[in-house]
Every structure is written in C-alpha cells, then in structure tokens.
Scaffold this active site. Structure first.
Site, PDB file in Angstrom:
ATOM      1  N   ILE A   1      56.006  41.607 -26.121  1.00  0.00           N
ATOM      2  CA  ILE A   1      54.567  41.416 -26.239  1.00  0.00           C
ATOM      3  C   ILE A   1      54.232  40.697 -27.539  1.00  0.00           C
ATOM      4  O   ILE A   1      53.461  39.725 -27.552  1.00  0.00           O
ATOM      5  CB  ILE A   1      53.832  42.773 -26.153  1.00  0.00           C
ATOM      6  CG1 ILE A   1      53.980  43.360 -24.744  1.00  0.00           C
ATOM      7  CG2 ILE A   1      52.358  42.609 -26.487  1.00  0.00           C
ATOM      8  CD1 ILE A   1      53.318  44.708 -24.568  1.00  0.00           C
TER       9      ILE A   1
ATOM     10  N   CYS B   1      47.766  47.289 -19.813  1.00  0.00           N
ATOM     11  CA  CYS B   1      47.808  46.113 -18.932  1.00  0.00           C
ATOM     12  C   CYS B   1      47.071  46.395 -17.627  1.00  0.00           C
ATOM     13  O   CYS B   1      46.290  45.561 -17.141  1.00  0.00           O
ATOM     14  CB  CYS B   1      49.251  45.710 -18.658  1.00  0.00           C
ATOM     15  SG  CYS B   1      50.289  46.978 -17.874  1.00  0.00           S
TER      16      CYS B   1
ATOM     17  N   ALA C   1      58.910  45.900 -17.832  1.00  0.00           N
ATOM     18  CA  ALA C   1      58.556  47.133 -18.536  1.00  0.00           C
ATOM     19  C   ALA C   1      59.625  47.418 -19.578  1.00  0.00           C
ATOM     20  O   ALA C   1      60.697  47.920 -19.260  1.00  0.00           O
ATOM     21  CB  ALA C   1      58.432  48.301 -17.559  1.00  0.00           C
TER      22      ALA C   1
ATOM     23  N   PRO D   1      61.004  48.994 -23.458  1.00  0.00           N
ATOM     24  CA  PRO D   1      61.076  50.360 -23.988  1.00  0.00           C
ATOM     25  C   PRO D   1      59.716  50.928 -24.377  1.00  0.00           C
ATOM     26  O   PRO D   1      59.444  52.109 -24.161  1.00  0.00           O
ATOM     27  CB  PRO D   1      61.982  50.208 -25.217  1.00  0.00           C
ATOM     28  CG  PRO D   1      62.781  48.981 -24.966  1.00  0.00           C
ATOM     29  CD  PRO D   1      61.889  48.066 -24.187  1.00  0.00           C
TER      30      PRO D   1
ATOM     31  N   THR E   1      56.704  50.215 -23.098  1.00  0.00           N
ATOM     32  CA  THR E   1      55.970  50.574 -21.882  1.00  0.00           C
ATOM     33  C   THR E   1      56.504  51.864 -21.285  1.00  0.00           C
ATOM     34  O   THR E   1      55.747  52.764 -20.914  1.00  0.00           O
ATOM     35  CB  THR E   1      56.060  49.432 -20.855  1.00  0.00           C
ATOM     36  OG1 THR E   1      55.474  48.256 -21.403  1.00  0.00           O
ATOM     37  CG2 THR E   1      55.327  49.794 -19.574  1.00  0.00           C
TER      38      THR E   1
END
Length: 312
Positions: A15, A132, A164, A166, A168
């Site tokens: 991200i 999200c 996804a 770690p 998340t």
C-alpha cells in the site's frame, strides 16, 4: 513551479509503495519527501531510493530524527491498526500539529470517504480512511440514504487472497468493526454489517463488492440515479470502479427483524453489485482493494494540501 506540501509515508509494503508511486506520477500539490519502513531490505524502500526519495528503515523514530521531518506537513500511515496508535502518538510528541492520514482500521480520527464526506474533516489532525471495503461500498449506502431512511446496510467485500498482505490479514477483526461502524456514521444506516472474503481463486479475481440496504419505501428510479451519480463520483479518483449490473430492488411487505434494529420492519431492499479494477501503478490490476485505498487517501491529501496552501 506551483507550491506543494511535503509528505511522508509510514509503511514500505504494497500500500505504501503504491501510494508513493501515485504521488510521484500524478500529484500537483504533494511532494514525496520520506518513505519509512522497518525492513532495510524491503522492495518499497529500495524503490523509493531509486526514485530519489529519502528513506529510513528505523520506523517513526527514524523519521522524526531526520532533518526533513521539520518540513513535513502530512504523514500517511500504511502499517496496521495496532501500530498506528503508537505511530500517531510518537509523531505528535515531536510535532503536535502534524496531519496524519490513517490507511489502517485503527479509526482514532473521523472516518473519511472522499465522495461522501471528503470536505468535512480537512482540519482534523488525524483522519481515517476506513477500509478498502468501506471505500468501495459505503458511498452506495450513503447514496440510498439521500433518498430514503436506511434501516440496515450490509456489505460483502470479496478480494483476491494474493492482494491481502500481512497487514490486511492481521486486521480482519478491525476491518469488520470499523467498516460496520462507518456504514452507520457515513452511510447513515441504523445498523451496519461488514463481511470480508479472501478468495484463493487462480488466476486471482478482481475485487468485487455487494451492497444490500433495507430502507423505507421510496422511488426506485430516484435511488438508482443517486447510486449512479455516486459511482461517477468515485470514478473521478478510481477509474476502475464500476457497477457490474443494474441496481436491483425488492419490496418487502412482510415485517422482518434485523439484528440491532428494535422493530420488525418492511421496506425496500436495494442490491448493488460492484467491481474495482486497480490502476496497476505498482500492484496488479486485480488488487483493486488496495488501489481504492491509496487513491482515496491521495484525494484527501490533495484536499488537505489545498487548504494548507491557501492558509499560508
């Protein structure tokens, strides 16, 4: 050259790295100053260094020791809910007036979704980008609420397990709690519920979201138009956001009981099916769940930058 505000990103994972690339490529008001991580061998830190961005692998403590920190106005936190609480406190101990945009589900600041309430909290010291799934679905609940009272809003966010990371996976409980609450606060539903599904399908599936609302009876055409207008609003900063099919309606005349809603109710059930394709700046196109978070955070940062620059 137009004036810009300087920012740092905490978290050199997927991200944070995608957000950095978006800033470097597209932002007219924001200058990427420092990328912060804790793994000196992370791809995000290496990529930042190649792009001429200052880096530190010593976390927030390392950031606050840099000379560049004194010129930073806004910090994005792309770590985890638990880490964010500590990071925010460390930042404010050194620079109390710093603005923080939280991309974790920690939610110690007000919820923020650009198309729904993007101008309401630009002076807040800390804003939370929900999740999200929240960024993708809560605008739809808010759209229905503009036409009719929403008694219940339920969202199901289905994402590829490959998108996804770690952070998340460590935040699943916080995801459901924060998203459910934001459905009520921003979506204005009496009761909200959120579900996340990690889909292991190969090839990886694009992010898909389902939104159900139960509202007072209302004009179906007005609700459909409100939803379509909201979708266009999100597409302004997330071009890959779209309706999968026409909005569906069902009139419920037999009273039903909704957990968390005191009385059995009748009303209009609205079903909305969405997908989010990522821009593939750093992440694969199927990772729309991450792309919508970074795109929304950048949109809020640009709005903050406009406010900060106007006040100088």
């Amino acid at each position: 050259m137009a004036a810009k505000i300087k920012v740092a990103i905490i978290g050199s994972g997927n991200i944070g790295t995608d957000l950095m690339i978006k800033i470097l490529r597209h932002s007219q008001r924001i200058e990427m100053s420092v990328m912060v991580g804790i793994d000196p061998n992370s791809d995000g830190l290496a990529r930042a260094a190649r792009l001429g961005v200052a880096t530190t692998h010593e976390g927030v403590e390392g950031l606050t020791r840099l000379d560049a920190f004194k010129d930073i106005d806004v910090v994005f936190d792309a770590t985890s809910a638990g880490s964010h609480v500590k990071n925010d406190a460390l930042l404010r101990a050194v620079k109390p007036g710093i603005r923080v945009i939280d991309l974790t589900p920690a939610a110690i600041g007000p919820y923020c979704i650009p198309v729904a309430n993007g101008d309401e909290h630009l002076d807040a010291p800390n804003v939370n980008m929900v999740t999200c799934g929240g960024q993708a679905t809560i605008p739809i609940v808010a759209a229905v609420s503009r036409v009719a009272k929403v008694h219940y809003g339920e969202i199901i966010a289905s994402i590829s397990s490959k998108s996804a990371g770690p952070g998340t996976r460590a935040n699943i409980d916080e995801f459901t709690e924060t998203t459910s609450k934001a459905i009520e606060v921003i979506g204005r539903a009496t009761k909200g519920k959120a579900i996340i599904v990690l889909n292991p399908a190969e090839p990886p599936m694009i992010m898909r979201d389902t939104v159900y609302t139960l509202s007072d009876f209302a004009d179906e055409d007005k609700i459909a138009r409100a939803i379509e207008d909201m979708v266009r609003g999100v597409q302004d900063y997330v071009p890959g956001y779209r309706l999968k099919q026409r909005v569906q309606f069902e009139r419920i005349h037999t009273p039903v009981r909704i957990p968390g809603v005191s009385d059995a109710i009748t009303g209009l059930k609205t079903s909305v099916f969405l997908e989010v394709e990522g821009a593939a700046h750093y992440l694969p196109a199927y990772a729309g769940n991450l792309d919508i978070m970074t795109s929304a955070a950048l949109r809020i940062a640009e709005k903050m930058a406009g406010r900060l620059l106007a006040n100088r």
